[in-house]
Motif scaffolding. Structure first.
Motif, PDB file in Angstrom:
ATOM      1  N   THR A 116       0.020   4.855   9.264  1.00 59.28           N
ATOM      2  CA  THR A 116      -0.222   4.541  10.680  1.00 59.28           C
ATOM      3  C   THR A 116       0.866   3.652  11.276  1.00 59.28           C
ATOM      4  N   VAL A 117       1.654   3.005  10.423  1.00 61.24           N
ATOM      5  CA  VAL A 117       2.801   2.234  10.924  1.00 61.24           C
ATOM      6  C   VAL A 117       3.847   3.190  11.504  1.00 61.24           C
ATOM      7  N   ASP A 122      11.288  -1.599  16.555  1.00 59.39           N
ATOM      8  CA  ASP A 122      10.400  -2.376  17.422  1.00 59.39           C
ATOM      9  C   ASP A 122       9.007  -1.754  17.472  1.00 59.39           C
ATOM     10  N   ALA A 123       8.946  -0.439  17.604  1.00 58.53           N
ATOM     11  CA  ALA A 123       7.656   0.250  17.657  1.00 58.53           C
ATOM     12  C   ALA A 123       6.903   0.067  16.333  1.00 58.53           C
ATOM     13  N   TRP A 124       7.604   0.222  15.220  1.00 58.61           N
ATOM     14  CA  TRP A 124       6.950   0.065  13.921  1.00 58.61           C
ATOM     15  C   TRP A 124       6.503  -1.373  13.689  1.00 58.61           C
ATOM     16  N   LEU A 125       7.298  -2.344  14.145  1.00 55.68           N
ATOM     17  CA  LEU A 125       6.904  -3.741  14.008  1.00 55.68           C
ATOM     18  C   LEU A 125       5.643  -4.032  14.815  1.00 55.68           C
ATOM     19  N   LEU A 178      10.499  -5.808   8.767  1.00 59.48           N
ATOM     20  CA  LEU A 178       9.500  -4.761   8.584  1.00 59.48           C
ATOM     21  C   LEU A 178       9.238  -4.510   7.102  1.00 59.48           C
ATOM     22  N   LEU A 179      10.278  -4.468   6.293  1.00 63.20           N
ATOM     23  CA  LEU A 179      10.084  -4.266   4.862  1.00 63.20           C
ATOM     24  C   LEU A 179       9.292  -5.420   4.245  1.00 63.20           C
ATOM     25  N   ARG A 194      13.979   5.084   5.088  1.00 58.45           N
ATOM     26  CA  ARG A 194      13.616   5.421   6.474  1.00 58.45           C
ATOM     27  C   ARG A 194      13.769   4.209   7.382  1.00 58.45           C
ATOM     28  N   VAL A 195      13.300   3.070   6.923  1.00 58.81           N
ATOM     29  CA  VAL A 195      13.380   1.843   7.719  1.00 58.81           C
ATOM     30  C   VAL A 195      14.836   1.447   7.946  1.00 58.81           C
TER      31      VAL A 195
END
Length: 70
Positions: free
Chosen positions: A67-68, A53-56, A24-25, A43-44
């Protein structure tokens, strides 16, 4: 479950979380620039796998970093 197996399972979960956080980063850096990844790093890295998973998923269509993480 043995103590040894519990340790192995915990290590696997931690490894998965770290891998998803790293991914993600990297995606945040590629999409929004290196300052973005640094702004959200803490935070990540503290997030659980379900949240990562949701953010990815969100980053695929995100138009802004905010919005991520909504």
């Amino acid at each position: 479950m043995t103590v040894e197996q519990a340790g192995i399972d915990k290590g696997a979960i931690i490894g998965e979380q770290r891998g998803e956080a790293k991914t993600l980063l990297r995606q945040l850096t590629r999409k929004f620039g290196p300052d973005c990844a640094e702004r959200y790093r803490e935070r990540v890295e503290a997030a659980n796998i379900k949240q990562l998973d949701a953010w990815l998923d969100n980053i695929l269509t995100a138009e802004s970093p905010e919005t991520v993480f909504h």
